[in-house]
Design a protein around this motif. Sequence first.
Motif, PDB file in Angstrom:
ATOM      1  N   ARG A 175      48.340 -18.360 -11.789  1.00 24.01           N
ATOM      2  CA  ARG A 175      46.901 -18.209 -11.565  1.00 24.01           C
ATOM      3  C   ARG A 175      46.159 -19.533 -11.635  1.00 24.01           C
ATOM      4  N   LEU A 176      46.608 -20.434 -12.516  1.00 24.52           N
ATOM      5  CA  LEU A 176      45.954 -21.722 -12.707  1.00 24.52           C
ATOM      6  C   LEU A 176      46.781 -22.856 -12.112  1.00 24.52           C
ATOM      7  N   THR A 177      46.108 -23.824 -11.526  1.00 24.42           N
ATOM      8  CA  THR A 177      46.786 -25.055 -11.139  1.00 24.42           C
ATOM      9  C   THR A 177      46.904 -25.925 -12.389  1.00 24.42           C
ATOM     10  N   SER A 178      47.693 -26.969 -12.327  1.00 28.78           N
ATOM     11  CA  SER A 178      47.833 -27.854 -13.486  1.00 28.78           C
ATOM     12  C   SER A 178      46.505 -28.540 -13.812  1.00 28.78           C
ATOM     13  N   ASP A 179      45.707 -28.863 -12.784  1.00 32.76           N
ATOM     14  CA  ASP A 179      44.398 -29.479 -13.020  1.00 32.76           C
ATOM     15  C   ASP A 179      43.449 -28.503 -13.714  1.00 32.76           C
ATOM     16  N   GLU A 180      43.495 -27.236 -13.298  1.00 36.50           N
ATOM     17  CA  GLU A 180      42.646 -26.223 -13.931  1.00 36.50           C
ATOM     18  C   GLU A 180      43.087 -25.979 -15.366  1.00 36.50           C
ATOM     19  N   LEU A 181      44.383 -25.994 -15.587  1.00 34.43           N
ATOM     20  CA  LEU A 181      44.905 -25.852 -16.952  1.00 34.43           C
ATOM     21  C   LEU A 181      44.372 -26.973 -17.833  1.00 34.43           C
ATOM     22  N   THR A 182      44.423 -28.185 -17.328  1.00 39.88           N
ATOM     23  CA  THR A 182      43.940 -29.338 -18.095  1.00 39.88           C
ATOM     24  C   THR A 182      42.461 -29.207 -18.411  1.00 39.88           C
ATOM     25  N   ARG A 183      41.664 -28.799 -17.433  1.00 37.13           N
ATOM     26  CA  ARG A 183      40.222 -28.634 -17.661  1.00 37.13           C
ATOM     27  C   ARG A 183      39.957 -27.594 -18.750  1.00 37.13           C
ATOM     28  N   GLN A 184      40.675 -26.485 -18.695  1.00 34.55           N
ATOM     29  CA  GLN A 184      40.495 -25.434 -19.703  1.00 34.55           C
ATOM     30  C   GLN A 184      40.860 -25.939 -21.100  1.00 34.55           C
ATOM     31  N   TYR A 185      41.941 -26.693 -21.182  1.00 36.65           N
ATOM     32  CA  TYR A 185      42.392 -27.167 -22.495  1.00 36.65           C
ATOM     33  C   TYR A 185      41.546 -28.331 -23.006  1.00 36.65           C
ATOM     34  N   CYS A 186      40.943 -29.081 -22.124  1.00 40.88           N
ATOM     35  CA  CYS A 186      39.992 -30.096 -22.570  1.00 40.88           C
ATOM     36  C   CYS A 186      38.791 -29.425 -23.236  1.00 40.88           C
ATOM     37  N   ILE A 187      38.340 -28.313 -22.662  1.00 35.41           N
ATOM     38  CA  ILE A 187      37.236 -27.557 -23.251  1.00 35.41           C
ATOM     39  C   ILE A 187      37.643 -27.010 -24.616  1.00 35.41           C
ATOM     40  N   LEU A 188      38.830 -26.414 -24.692  1.00 34.99           N
ATOM     41  CA  LEU A 188      39.306 -25.837 -25.945  1.00 34.99           C
ATOM     42  C   LEU A 188      39.429 -26.885 -27.050  1.00 34.99           C
ATOM     43  N   THR A 189      40.008 -28.031 -26.720  1.00 36.04           N
ATOM     44  CA  THR A 189      40.199 -29.056 -27.741  1.00 36.04           C
ATOM     45  C   THR A 189      38.880 -29.686 -28.165  1.00 36.04           C
ATOM     46  N   ARG A 190      37.975 -29.846 -27.228  1.00 37.79           N
ATOM     47  CA  ARG A 190      36.647 -30.350 -27.590  1.00 37.79           C
ATOM     48  C   ARG A 190      35.965 -29.391 -28.562  1.00 37.79           C
ATOM     49  N   GLN A 191      36.036 -28.107 -28.246  1.00 35.45           N
ATOM     50  CA  GLN A 191      35.411 -27.116 -29.130  1.00 35.45           C
ATOM     51  C   GLN A 191      36.070 -27.118 -30.502  1.00 35.45           C
ATOM     52  N   ALA A 192      37.380 -27.269 -30.538  1.00 32.29           N
ATOM     53  CA  ALA A 192      38.100 -27.285 -31.816  1.00 32.29           C
ATOM     54  C   ALA A 192      37.684 -28.472 -32.686  1.00 32.29           C
ATOM     55  N   LEU A 193      37.250 -29.555 -32.037  1.00 30.74           N
ATOM     56  CA  LEU A 193      36.846 -30.755 -32.771  1.00 30.74           C
ATOM     57  C   LEU A 193      35.332 -30.860 -32.943  1.00 30.74           C
ATOM     58  N   GLY A 194      34.631 -29.785 -32.605  1.00 26.97           N
ATOM     59  CA  GLY A 194      33.195 -29.740 -32.841  1.00 26.97           C
ATOM     60  C   GLY A 194      32.358 -30.565 -31.888  1.00 26.97           C
ATOM     61  N   VAL A 195      32.911 -30.824 -30.683  1.00 30.38           N
ATOM     62  CA  VAL A 195      32.161 -31.592 -29.677  1.00 30.38           C
ATOM     63  C   VAL A 195      31.186 -30.660 -28.977  1.00 30.38           C
ATOM     64  N   SER A 196      29.961 -31.090 -28.815  1.00 26.90           N
ATOM     65  CA  SER A 196      28.960 -30.251 -28.160  1.00 26.90           C
ATOM     66  C   SER A 196      29.292 -30.098 -26.683  1.00 26.90           C
ATOM     67  N   ALA A 197      28.850 -29.012 -26.098  1.00 18.84           N
ATOM     68  CA  ALA A 197      29.132 -28.722 -24.699  1.00 18.84           C
ATOM     69  C   ALA A 197      28.525 -29.780 -23.773  1.00 18.84           C
ATOM     70  N   GLN A 198      27.482 -30.460 -24.241  1.00 18.47           N
ATOM     71  CA  GLN A 198      26.818 -31.461 -23.401  1.00 18.47           C
ATOM     72  C   GLN A 198      27.513 -32.810 -23.418  1.00 18.47           C
ATOM     73  N   ALA A 199      28.461 -33.005 -24.313  1.00 19.64           N
ATOM     74  CA  ALA A 199      29.107 -34.315 -24.458  1.00 19.64           C
ATOM     75  C   ALA A 199      29.953 -34.656 -23.257  1.00 19.64           C
TER      76      ALA A 199
END
Length: 199
Positions: A175-199
Amino acid sequence: MARKTGSHSEITGPKIKQAALVLFARHGFAAVTMRQIAANVGVQAGAIYNYTPDKQALLFDLLHGHMADLLSKWAMELVPKNPIAALDHFVAFHLDFHIKRPELVFISYMELRNLSEANFKAIVEQRRIYEKIIYNLILSGVVSGDFLVPDPKITSLALIALLTGPVDWFREDGRLTSDELTRQYCILTRQALGVSAQA
């Protein structure tokens, strides 16, 4: 015993490692015999010992080579100075490296227990070096105020586990391309580290 024509060390050696990798991943280290590996490559059972001392050496070579390749490739990366950009860079690097090597990743975790004590310690030391990379990255972000985490050490180990997970289920034709996978996991890891959505 004479080797078959074309069965040179630089050809047969890698073939033996590849056969061992596939068989270890498919059947488990304990269930695979040197005779099976030799048969898979097409050499006589006794001839396989011209290329490797034993099955333990094959397993160690595979795991050690995997980690050495990981560390050397990361050393060549141009990592951004900004902690958030550096985090995204690490996420992309880790995912790309690991999803291309599912069998190696699988045996690296499942067969680690089958290493001798000395070999086990050598692989664990390589892992600690890699874990220190993401730990230092997280710590840098905590110091700069970009990341908000209570324990950088635990967070670094949790992120490695999170980022290695897709090896079990990601498929290039899924369902996901490797680029889409990376984008999703960048969001997840940012959230895990308390980075704001606007960063």
